[in-house]
Design an enzyme around this catalytic site. Structure first.
Site, mmCIF file in Angstrom:
data_model
loop_
_atom_site.group_PDB
_atom_site.id
_atom_site.type_symbol
_atom_site.label_atom_id
_atom_site.label_comp_id
_atom_site.label_asym_id
_atom_site.label_seq_id
_atom_site.Cartn_x
_atom_site.Cartn_y
_atom_site.Cartn_z
ATOM 1 N N LYS A 24 -6.118 -0.507 45.596
ATOM 2 C CA LYS A 24 -6.024 -1.063 44.464
ATOM 3 C C LYS A 24 -6.307 -0.046 43.442
ATOM 4 C CE LYS A 24 -8.885 -4.292 45.322
ATOM 5 N NZ LYS A 24 -9.323 -4.069 46.474
ATOM 6 N N ARG A 99 -11.421 -12.681 42.673
ATOM 7 C CA ARG A 99 -11.719 -12.445 44.210
ATOM 8 C C ARG A 99 -12.153 -13.783 44.785
ATOM 9 N NH1 ARG A 99 -13.244 -6.852 43.979
ATOM 10 N NH2 ARG A 99 -14.073 -6.044 45.962
ATOM 11 N N ARG A 145 -13.561 7.271 51.733
ATOM 12 C CA ARG A 145 -13.353 7.650 50.257
ATOM 13 C C ARG A 145 -14.321 8.378 49.632
ATOM 14 N NH1 ARG A 145 -12.406 2.064 47.235
ATOM 15 N NH2 ARG A 145 -14.590 1.372 48.152
ATOM 16 N N ARG A 178 -19.510 6.087 47.403
ATOM 17 C CA ARG A 178 -19.916 5.061 47.004
ATOM 18 C C ARG A 178 -21.319 4.466 47.946
ATOM 19 N NH1 ARG A 178 -15.374 1.170 44.987
ATOM 20 N NH2 ARG A 178 -16.937 -0.662 46.152
ATOM 21 N N ARG A 189 -18.493 -6.489 53.384
ATOM 22 C CA ARG A 189 -17.459 -6.587 52.264
ATOM 23 C C ARG A 189 -15.850 -7.198 52.660
ATOM 24 N NH1 ARG A 189 -17.319 -0.837 50.658
ATOM 25 N NH2 ARG A 189 -15.694 -1.329 49.369
HETATM 26 P P1 ADP Z 1 -9.494 -0.209 46.733
HETATM 27 O O1 ADP Z 1 -9.526 0.156 45.185
HETATM 28 O O2 ADP Z 1 -8.239 -1.290 46.869
HETATM 29 O O3 ADP Z 1 -11.003 -0.261 47.320
HETATM 30 P P2 ADP Z 1 -8.855 2.412 46.575
HETATM 31 O O4 ADP Z 1 -7.701 2.876 45.760
HETATM 32 O O5 ADP Z 1 -10.175 3.105 46.311
HETATM 33 O O6 ADP Z 1 -8.968 1.207 47.105
HETATM 34 O O7 ADP Z 1 -8.521 3.509 48.094
HETATM 35 C C1 ADP Z 1 -9.416 3.419 49.143
HETATM 36 C C2 ADP Z 1 -9.449 4.950 49.962
HETATM 37 O O8 ADP Z 1 -8.013 4.889 50.548
HETATM 38 C C3 ADP Z 1 -9.468 5.896 48.869
HETATM 39 O O9 ADP Z 1 -10.099 6.907 49.704
HETATM 40 C C4 ADP Z 1 -8.100 6.526 48.894
HETATM 41 O O10 ADP Z 1 -7.986 7.910 48.458
HETATM 42 C C5 ADP Z 1 -7.417 6.240 50.121
HETATM 43 N N1 ADP Z 1 -5.948 5.545 49.738
HETATM 44 C C6 ADP Z 1 -5.443 4.830 48.924
HETATM 45 N N2 ADP Z 1 -4.233 4.436 49.056
HETATM 46 C C7 ADP Z 1 -3.682 5.035 50.145
HETATM 47 C C8 ADP Z 1 -2.713 4.990 51.166
HETATM 48 N N3 ADP Z 1 -1.385 4.453 50.934
HETATM 49 N N4 ADP Z 1 -2.670 5.867 52.328
HETATM 50 C C9 ADP Z 1 -4.007 6.479 52.723
HETATM 51 N N5 ADP Z 1 -4.879 6.318 51.870
HETATM 52 C C10 ADP Z 1 -5.023 5.710 50.791
HETATM 53 P P1 ADP Z 2 -13.582 -2.757 46.556
HETATM 54 O O1 ADP Z 2 -12.385 -3.112 46.183
HETATM 55 O O2 ADP Z 2 -13.377 -1.382 47.298
HETATM 56 O O3 ADP Z 2 -14.348 -3.584 47.608
HETATM 57 P P2 ADP Z 2 -15.084 -3.043 44.128
HETATM 58 O O4 ADP Z 2 -15.340 -1.636 43.654
HETATM 59 O O5 ADP Z 2 -13.730 -3.879 43.483
HETATM 60 O O6 ADP Z 2 -14.717 -2.480 45.589
HETATM 61 O O7 ADP Z 2 -16.160 -4.016 44.024
HETATM 62 C C1 ADP Z 2 -17.457 -3.560 44.704
HETATM 63 C C2 ADP Z 2 -18.620 -4.884 44.618
HETATM 64 O O8 ADP Z 2 -18.718 -5.216 43.135
HETATM 65 C C3 ADP Z 2 -18.102 -6.006 45.573
HETATM 66 O O9 ADP Z 2 -18.369 -5.771 46.909
HETATM 67 C C4 ADP Z 2 -18.805 -6.913 44.758
HETATM 68 O O10 ADP Z 2 -20.149 -7.021 45.262
HETATM 69 C C5 ADP Z 2 -18.760 -6.682 43.203
HETATM 70 N N1 ADP Z 2 -17.557 -7.269 42.799
HETATM 71 C C6 ADP Z 2 -16.367 -6.620 42.140
HETATM 72 N N2 ADP Z 2 -15.507 -7.289 41.820
HETATM 73 C C7 ADP Z 2 -16.071 -8.503 42.124
HETATM 74 C C8 ADP Z 2 -15.695 -9.881 41.733
HETATM 75 N N3 ADP Z 2 -14.418 -10.116 41.143
HETATM 76 N N4 ADP Z 2 -16.579 -10.938 42.064
HETATM 77 C C9 ADP Z 2 -17.393 -10.820 42.635
HETATM 78 N N5 ADP Z 2 -18.056 -9.504 42.966
HETATM 79 C C10 ADP Z 2 -17.201 -8.610 42.466
#
Ligand code: ADP
Ligand code: ADP
Length: 235
Positions: A24, A99, A145, A178, A189
């Site tokens: 995302k 979420r 990541r 992270r 998660r």
């Molecule tokens: P999210 O915001 O949904 O948690 P991220 O954009 O941070 O996801 O991506 C999670 C990890 O996967 C990062 O290390 C990113 O570089 C990698 N990543 C994102 N898109 C792809 C893809 N299409 N193929 C392989 N790795 C990806």
């Molecule tokens: P990712 O998509 O990689 O899991 P985020 O950066 O979106 O990570 O979220 C990290 C943490 O922040 C989540 O595990 C949760 O604890 C909190 N968080 C983020 N967005 C929300 C949301 N919309 N509602 C509740 N908690 C959230």
């Protein structure tokens, strides 16, 4: 990718659904570059509160470290404040929000009253993009990541490594992992995602707002699909 000249057009709102690690944030940054509307990541906003030690940050920290979701009311209030800022007046991308069903229902009510700049009374039509990724691939994406603490650019040691190990391509800063990208928090998660967020796919599908993307492709193929979907839905 070039920033589009037509910056007066409205975009979205765009909601990026998808599990932790689905991509995302990666896709949101590309949409920002292309359309010039802000990425509103509730994870980033919450991490900022934690690092500034605000009251919200103090309440959220232990919950985030445990991989659980921060209570809906706290997150909704934070989103309302962020969406009221001028840079969100002609569009925005929500990344990691909503979420839970309660957040999605709150957002529906909020958007029902909101109009974009220069659009008269025209109602907003959210574009909800679900980026679907297979479970084992999510694990690798999350454990691999890394991100730049200065510019926020996202890397992956397996899939999107920096040119020089551990250093940001853009500004040379040392990349960080992270706190919640460790194995035991990752599984919590992903459980929270299955239980609380996955039901939103059906919620938005039933409303006819859902667009599904195969997130198991490489990042540029996912981007191509995401941008195609957005271009097809611009107001
Ligand atoms: P999210 O915001 O949904 O948690 P991220 O954009 O941070 O996801 O991506 C999670 C990890 O996967 C990062 O290390 C990113 O570089 C990698 N990543 C994102 N898109 C792809 C893809 N299409 N193929 C392989 N790795 C990806
Ligand atoms: P990712 O998509 O990689 O899991 P985020 O950066 O979106 O990570 O979220 C990290 C943490 O922040 C989540 O595990 C949760 O604890 C909190 N968080 C983020 N967005 C929300 C949301 N919309 N509602 C509740 N908690 C959230």
């Amino acid at each position: 990718m070039k920033v589009q000249a037509a910056v007066n057009k409205t975009v979205g709102p765009i909601i990026l659904l998808g599990a932790p690690g689905a991509g995302k944030g990666t896709q949101a940054k590309l949409i920002v570059e292309r359309y010039g509307v802000p990425q509103i990541s509730t994870g980033d906003l919450l991490r900022d509160h934690v690092s500034r030690g605000t009251e919200l940050g103090k309440q959220a920290k232990a919950i985030m470290d445990a991989g659980k979701l921060v209570p809906d009311d706290l997150v909704n209030d934070m989103v309302a404040e962020r969406l009221s800022r001028p840079d969100a007046a002609r569009g925005f991308i929500l990344d990691g929000y909503p979420r839970t069903l309660a957040q999605a229902q709150w957002l529906d009510l909020y958007l029902a009253d909101k109009v974009f700049e220069n659009q008269g009374e025209r109602k907003l039509h959210p574009v909800v993009i679900d980026i679907a990724v297979e479970y084992n691939q999510l694990l690798r994406r999350l454990t691999g990541r890394r991100s730049c603490p200065t510019c926020g650019r996202i890397y992956n040691v397996y899939f999107q490594p920096p040119r020089v190990a551990d250093l940001c391509d853009v500004d040379g800063a040392k990349l960080v992992t992270r706190r919640d990208d460790c194995e035991e928090v990752i599984s919590e998660r992903l459980r929270a995602y299955q239980r609380q967020t996955l039901p939103l796919v059906d919620f938005y599908r039933a409303k006819g707002q859902l667009l599904e993307i195969n997130g198991d492709q490489d990042a540029s193929a996912v981007s191509r699909d995401v941008l195609k979907v957005i271009d097809g839905h611009r107001l």
